[in-house]
Write a protein that holds these residues in place. Structure first.
Motif, PDB file in Angstrom:
ATOM      1  N   PHE A  53       0.849  -1.191   0.000  1.00 44.96           N
ATOM      2  CA  PHE A  53       0.000   0.000   0.000  1.00 44.96           C
ATOM      3  C   PHE A  53       0.883   1.239   0.000  1.00 44.96           C
ATOM      4  N   GLU A  54       0.290   2.344  -0.445  1.00 45.79           N
ATOM      5  CA  GLU A  54       0.949   3.645  -0.418  1.00 45.79           C
ATOM      6  C   GLU A  54      -0.021   4.656   0.144  1.00 45.79           C
ATOM      7  N   LEU A  55       0.453   5.420   1.135  1.00 43.21           N
ATOM      8  CA  LEU A  55      -0.331   6.485   1.746  1.00 43.21           C
ATOM      9  C   LEU A  55       0.580   7.699   1.890  1.00 43.21           C
ATOM     10  N   THR A  56       0.154   8.688   2.649  1.00 41.84           N
ATOM     11  CA  THR A  56       0.939   9.890   2.907  1.00 41.84           C
ATOM     12  C   THR A  56       1.230   9.963   4.391  1.00 41.84           C
ATOM     13  N   ASP A  57       2.489  10.254   4.759  1.00 43.52           N
ATOM     14  CA  ASP A  57       2.837  10.312   6.183  1.00 43.52           C
ATOM     15  C   ASP A  57       2.686  11.727   6.729  1.00 43.52           C
ATOM     16  N   GLN A  58       3.005  11.879   8.011  1.00 46.82           N
ATOM     17  CA  GLN A  58       2.819  13.145   8.703  1.00 46.82           C
ATOM     18  C   GLN A  58       3.717  14.266   8.186  1.00 46.82           C
ATOM     19  N   SER A  59       4.720  13.942   7.408  1.00 50.29           N
ATOM     20  CA  SER A  59       5.573  14.991   6.832  1.00 50.29           C
ATOM     21  C   SER A  59       5.083  15.413   5.449  1.00 50.29           C
ATOM     22  N   GLY A  60       4.046  14.717   4.954  1.00 46.54           N
ATOM     23  CA  GLY A  60       3.543  14.994   3.613  1.00 46.54           C
ATOM     24  C   GLY A  60       4.208  14.149   2.547  1.00 46.54           C
ATOM     25  N   ALA A  61       5.123  13.288   2.942  1.00 45.71           N
ATOM     26  CA  ALA A  61       5.837  12.427   1.995  1.00 45.71           C
ATOM     27  C   ALA A  61       5.035  11.164   1.693  1.00 45.71           C
ATOM     28  N   ARG A  62       5.292  10.616   0.526  1.00 45.87           N
ATOM     29  CA  ARG A  62       4.685   9.341   0.156  1.00 45.87           C
ATOM     30  C   ARG A  62       5.246   8.265   1.082  1.00 45.87           C
ATOM     31  N   PHE A  63       4.376   7.439   1.639  1.00 52.67           N
ATOM     32  CA  PHE A  63       4.790   6.333   2.507  1.00 52.67           C
ATOM     33  C   PHE A  63       4.410   5.037   1.814  1.00 52.67           C
ATOM     34  N   SER A  64       5.389   4.182   1.582  1.00 55.58           N
ATOM     35  CA  SER A  64       5.153   2.886   0.956  1.00 55.58           C
ATOM     36  C   SER A  64       5.356   1.781   1.986  1.00 55.58           C
ATOM     37  N   SER A  65       4.483   0.801   1.947  1.00 62.07           N
ATOM     38  CA  SER A  65       4.617  -0.331   2.865  1.00 62.07           C
ATOM     39  C   SER A  65       5.903  -1.107   2.630  1.00 62.07           C
ATOM     40  N   THR A  66       6.552  -0.904   1.497  1.00 61.40           N
ATOM     41  CA  THR A  66       7.821  -1.596   1.268  1.00 61.40           C
ATOM     42  C   THR A  66       8.859  -1.192   2.318  1.00 61.40           C
ATOM     43  N   GLY A  67       8.698  -0.015   2.919  1.00 62.58           N
ATOM     44  CA  GLY A  67       9.595   0.412   3.987  1.00 62.58           C
ATOM     45  C   GLY A  67       9.438  -0.402   5.263  1.00 62.58           C
ATOM     46  N   LEU A  68       8.358  -1.177   5.365  1.00 57.50           N
ATOM     47  CA  LEU A  68       8.121  -2.029   6.528  1.00 57.50           C
ATOM     48  C   LEU A  68       8.556  -3.475   6.286  1.00 57.50           C
ATOM     49  N   ALA A  69       8.930  -3.784   5.058  1.00 57.86           N
ATOM     50  CA  ALA A  69       9.337  -5.153   4.721  1.00 57.86           C
ATOM     51  C   ALA A  69      10.516  -5.576   5.587  1.00 57.86           C
ATOM     52  N   GLY A  70      10.423  -6.779   6.123  1.00 54.61           N
ATOM     53  CA  GLY A  70      11.491  -7.312   6.966  1.00 54.61           C
ATOM     54  C   GLY A  70      11.461  -6.804   8.396  1.00 54.61           C
ATOM     55  N   LYS A  71      10.442  -6.034   8.767  1.00 58.66           N
ATOM     56  CA  LYS A  71      10.332  -5.465  10.110  1.00 58.66           C
ATOM     57  C   LYS A  71       9.058  -5.958  10.790  1.00 58.66           C
ATOM     58  N   ILE A  72       9.114  -6.080  12.096  1.00 59.71           N
ATOM     59  CA  ILE A  72       7.912  -6.320  12.896  1.00 59.71           C
ATOM     60  C   ILE A  72       7.285  -4.959  13.132  1.00 59.71           C
ATOM     61  N   TRP A  73       5.954  -4.873  12.945  1.00 62.26           N
ATOM     62  CA  TRP A  73       5.300  -3.591  13.142  1.00 62.26           C
ATOM     63  C   TRP A  73       3.902  -3.765  13.717  1.00 62.26           C
ATOM     64  N   GLY A  74       3.445  -2.696  14.326  1.00 64.24           N
ATOM     65  CA  GLY A  74       2.108  -2.664  14.892  1.00 64.24           C
ATOM     66  C   GLY A  74       1.317  -1.549  14.243  1.00 64.24           C
ATOM     67  N   ALA A  75       0.017  -1.786  14.062  1.00 63.99           N
ATOM     68  CA  ALA A  75      -0.851  -0.792  13.425  1.00 63.99           C
ATOM     69  C   ALA A  75      -2.087  -0.559  14.280  1.00 63.99           C
ATOM     70  N   GLY A  76      -2.565   0.672  14.250  1.00 65.62           N
ATOM     71  CA  GLY A  76      -3.801   1.025  14.928  1.00 65.62           C
ATOM     72  C   GLY A  76      -4.489   2.138  14.161  1.00 65.62           C
ATOM     73  N   PHE A  77      -5.792   2.286  14.382  1.00 69.17           N
ATOM     74  CA  PHE A  77      -6.585   3.301  13.694  1.00 69.17           C
ATOM     75  C   PHE A  77      -7.020   4.363  14.692  1.00 69.17           C
ATOM     76  N   ILE A  78      -6.805   5.626  14.309  1.00 67.12           N
ATOM     77  CA  ILE A  78      -7.081   6.758  15.185  1.00 67.12           C
ATOM     78  C   ILE A  78      -7.643   7.912  14.364  1.00 67.12           C
ATOM     79  N   PHE A  79      -8.069   8.986  15.031  1.00 69.87           N
ATOM     80  CA  PHE A  79      -8.249  10.275  14.384  1.00 69.87           C
ATOM     81  C   PHE A  79      -7.859  11.352  15.381  1.00 69.87           C
ATOM     82  N   THR A  80      -7.305  12.440  14.888  1.00 67.60           N
ATOM     83  CA  THR A  80      -6.646  13.418  15.755  1.00 67.60           C
ATOM     84  C   THR A  80      -7.599  14.225  16.615  1.00 67.60           C
ATOM     85  N   ASN A  81      -8.874  14.324  16.250  1.00 67.06           N
ATOM     86  CA  ASN A  81      -9.847  15.066  17.053  1.00 67.06           C
ATOM     87  C   ASN A  81     -10.562  14.178  18.054  1.00 67.06           C
TER      88      ASN A  81
END
Length: 194
Positions: A53-81
């Motif tokens: 998947f590809e989304l946008t991160d908090q810096s405005g940069a493109r974020f690709s899930s390929t950056g998580l390949a080979g890593k253990i990671w945790g995900a959660g769903f939130i909203f800032t308000n």
């Protein structure tokens, strides 16, 4: 040492100390991460595979899930308000980041209209997020596909309803566990195999 890997003792943050439920979540996540890295005798079940998947991160940069390949990671769903469970979930994720420095974290918004990269960046700073904790936004359809189809945690439909579960993903992108507070209360016990 197991399978050629050394087990590391988690480093607990000194201030503030995790609450009882926060400590339980940290122990679950760190234990699962250590079990994977050491080759646990009884593997955790796999509940599905995270697609690219590809989304946008908090810096405005493109974020690709390929950056998580080979890593253990945790995900959660939130909203800032959110004034309900999101602050508690983000505080728990902050504690996980402090305790398990080699685990990446991903907070995905369910409110893409308001949660711009700037709003996510302010939220990340509020929780002291360091490198390795990504706050993501993107088109509602892409967020919906991840939340509903990949993680099986409901819809991104404008209602702002979301699960309070944190999802644990292995180095190969396999969904390996769901942890956290169900809608009704305390931290769930870990699933078999941890």
């Amino acid at each position: 040492a197991h399978g050629g890997h050394r087990m590391r003792t988690p480093v607990w943050i000194s201030e503030p100390r995790p609450s009882g439920s926060g400590r339980w979540l940290i122990v679950c996540c760190v234990t699962a991460a250590l079990a994977w890295s050491c080759g646990s005798a009884r593997p955790l079940p796999t509940y599905g595979q995270v697609p690219a998947f590809e989304l946008t991160d908090q810096s405005g940069a493109r974020f690709s899930s390929t950056g998580l390949a080979g890593k253990i990671w945790g995900a959660g769903f939130i909203f800032t308000n959110c004034t309900g469970p999101c602050p508690r979930m983000s505080s728990l994720m902050k504690q996980v980041q402090a305790a398990a420095r080699d685990v990446e974290l991903v907070s995905i918004t369910v409110d893409p209209e308001r949660d711009t990269p700037e709003a996510l960046d302010a939220y990340a700073r509020r929780y002291g997020a360091r490198t390795g904790w990504h706050f993501l936004t993107g088109p509602r359809e892409a967020l919906h596909a991840l939340k509903r189809d990949t993680f099986k945690l409901g819809d991104v439909d404008g209602s702002l309803n979301h699960s309070t579960r944190l999802v644990l993903i292995d180095r190969q992108g396999g969904v390996r566990g769901f942890y956290g507070a169900p809608d009704g209360g305390g931290i769930s016990p870990p699933r078999d195999g941890i």
